[in-house]
Design a protein around this motif. Structure first.
Motif, PDB file in Angstrom:
ATOM      1  N   ILE A  11       8.938  20.769  38.882  1.00 13.73           N
ATOM      2  CA  ILE A  11       7.899  21.679  39.367  1.00 13.73           C
ATOM      3  C   ILE A  11       8.435  23.103  39.493  1.00 13.73           C
ATOM      4  O   ILE A  11       7.708  24.081  39.255  1.00 13.73           O
ATOM      5  CB  ILE A  11       7.324  21.163  40.693  1.00 13.73           C
ATOM      6  CG1 ILE A  11       6.515  19.890  40.410  1.00 13.73           C
ATOM      7  CG2 ILE A  11       6.443  22.206  41.365  1.00 13.73           C
ATOM      8  CD1 ILE A  11       6.041  19.155  41.632  1.00 13.73           C
ATOM      9  N   PHE A 235       4.463  19.512  35.291  1.00 11.80           N
ATOM     10  CA  PHE A 235       3.790  19.410  36.586  1.00 11.80           C
ATOM     11  C   PHE A 235       3.342  17.981  36.841  1.00 11.80           C
ATOM     12  O   PHE A 235       3.502  17.451  37.951  1.00 11.80           O
ATOM     13  CB  PHE A 235       2.593  20.357  36.620  1.00 11.80           C
ATOM     14  CG  PHE A 235       1.924  20.471  37.963  1.00 11.80           C
ATOM     15  CD1 PHE A 235       2.588  21.038  39.031  1.00 11.80           C
ATOM     16  CD2 PHE A 235       0.624  20.029  38.145  1.00 11.80           C
ATOM     17  CE1 PHE A 235       1.967  21.151  40.276  1.00 11.80           C
ATOM     18  CE2 PHE A 235      -0.004  20.137  39.378  1.00 11.80           C
ATOM     19  CZ  PHE A 235       0.671  20.702  40.441  1.00 11.80           C
ATOM     20  N   ALA A 247       4.403  19.673  46.129  1.00 14.11           N
ATOM     21  CA  ALA A 247       4.332  20.317  44.818  1.00 14.11           C
ATOM     22  C   ALA A 247       3.762  21.726  44.929  1.00 14.11           C
ATOM     23  O   ALA A 247       4.317  22.685  44.364  1.00 14.11           O
ATOM     24  CB  ALA A 247       3.487  19.474  43.865  1.00 14.11           C
TER      25      ALA A 247
END
Length: 310
Positions: A11, A235, A247
């Motif tokens: 991420i 992602f 995240a």
């Protein structure tokens, strides 16, 4: 490297890629924000679906059982880039990116709290507060120098909030689909493929300037393939390993990258207050990095079944 750390690393790489989009958009000045947004996530979303065809076929029954989630996720995917790039167009790269990304962790945390009744860890709250405070400092420093009118700046902030909320919504939905037994590739392919389809008419109506010159076409191709296609692939990989709230907090690195690129490449100026904001954002990321037990605990609380980790 454990699952949570691997997901966090993916991420952070995604955040760096996303941080380049605002600066890249400035190299296609004749293209409006709707065209840029539709091209970036419209094409990028369709590419996500294209590489997930086999996974989508395997998950048809589960996707049908979660059709409502997919529909809401697709709508959020479609709204996000239109609001995000319009916010940057009206308020500048730094303000648009900061407002959009700073609001996402709060929205994501509230979604988990309200829809899952999940208590938020104190480490997450500390990281989120630091990130939002740093983003506010950065935004304040840019607002004082913004050349846009007051109504334009207000509209930029409002659109940034819409972008942050929709970003949190589709992040939560993709993660939720994985929890329901839908594979990572199928979850991303369904939400982003459907969202990309919704953006195609917008691209058809507004996208002519993107093919009017080689530089504009190159910008559109870069945005669709690198930050959107590759970025969202990473992602999705990260969302399978960490909570959506974690995240979205990690992606607070994006406004920092965007602000630095806006200074170095676009020529925007950053005051001492702005640099202080960047430092506080960095501190938020450090908090997440030095609290692995908490991140792992969040990861264990939302373990995805082994069959859907790929």
């Amino acid at each position: 490297m454990n699952r949570a750390a691997t997901g966090a690393a993916a991420i952070l790489v995604t955040s760096f890629l996303w941080g380049t989009t605002g600066t890249a958009a400035t190299f296609a000045p004749d293209a409006g924000p709707l065209a840029i947004g539709a091209a970036a996530l419209g094409i990028g979303g369709l590419l996500q679906a294209a590489i997930a065809v086999a996974a989508l076929r395997r998950s048809v029954s589960r996707l049908r059982a979660n059709a409502g989630l997919v529909a809401v996720g697709a709508l959020a995917v479609a709204i996000y880039p239109l609001a995000f790039y319009s916010s940057m167009h009206l308020g500048g790269v730094a303000i648009g990116t900061v407002v959009s990304l700073a609001s996402a962790p709060l929205a994501s945390g509230l979604l988990e709290r309200l829809l899952e009744r999940r208590a938020l860890s104190r480490w997450w709250m500390l990281a989120a507060l630091l990130g939002i405070a740093g983003s506010a400092l950065l935004c304040t420093s840019r607002a004082g120098e913004a050349s846009a009118s007051a109504p334009g700046t207000i509209a930029s902030i409002a659109l940034g909030l819409v972008a942050g909320i929709t970003y949190a919504v589709y992040s939560w939905i993709v993660h939720r689909l994985m929890q329901q037994g839908v594979g990572r590739a199928a979850s991303m392919g369904a939400a982003f493929g459907a969202g990309g389809t919704l953006l195609v008419p917008v691209l058809v109506v507004t996208g002519a300037p993107l093919v009017a010159s080689p530089s504009s076409f190159a910008v559109a191709a870069y945005m669709a393939i690198i930050p959107m296609f590759a970025g969202y692939f990473l992602f999705g990989f990260g969302l399978a390993r960490v909570r959506p709230s974690t995240a979205t907090t990690l992606t607070l690195a994006e406004p920092a990258v965007a602000a630095v690129l806006a200074v170095l490449v676009v020529g925007e100026r950053l005051s001492v207050l702005g640099w202080a904001g960047l430092s506080v954002i960095g501190a938020a990321l450090v908090v997440l990095a030095i609290a692995p037990a908490n991140v792992e605990a969040e990861g264990r609380a939302a373990l995805v079944p082994p069959a859907v980790r790929a």
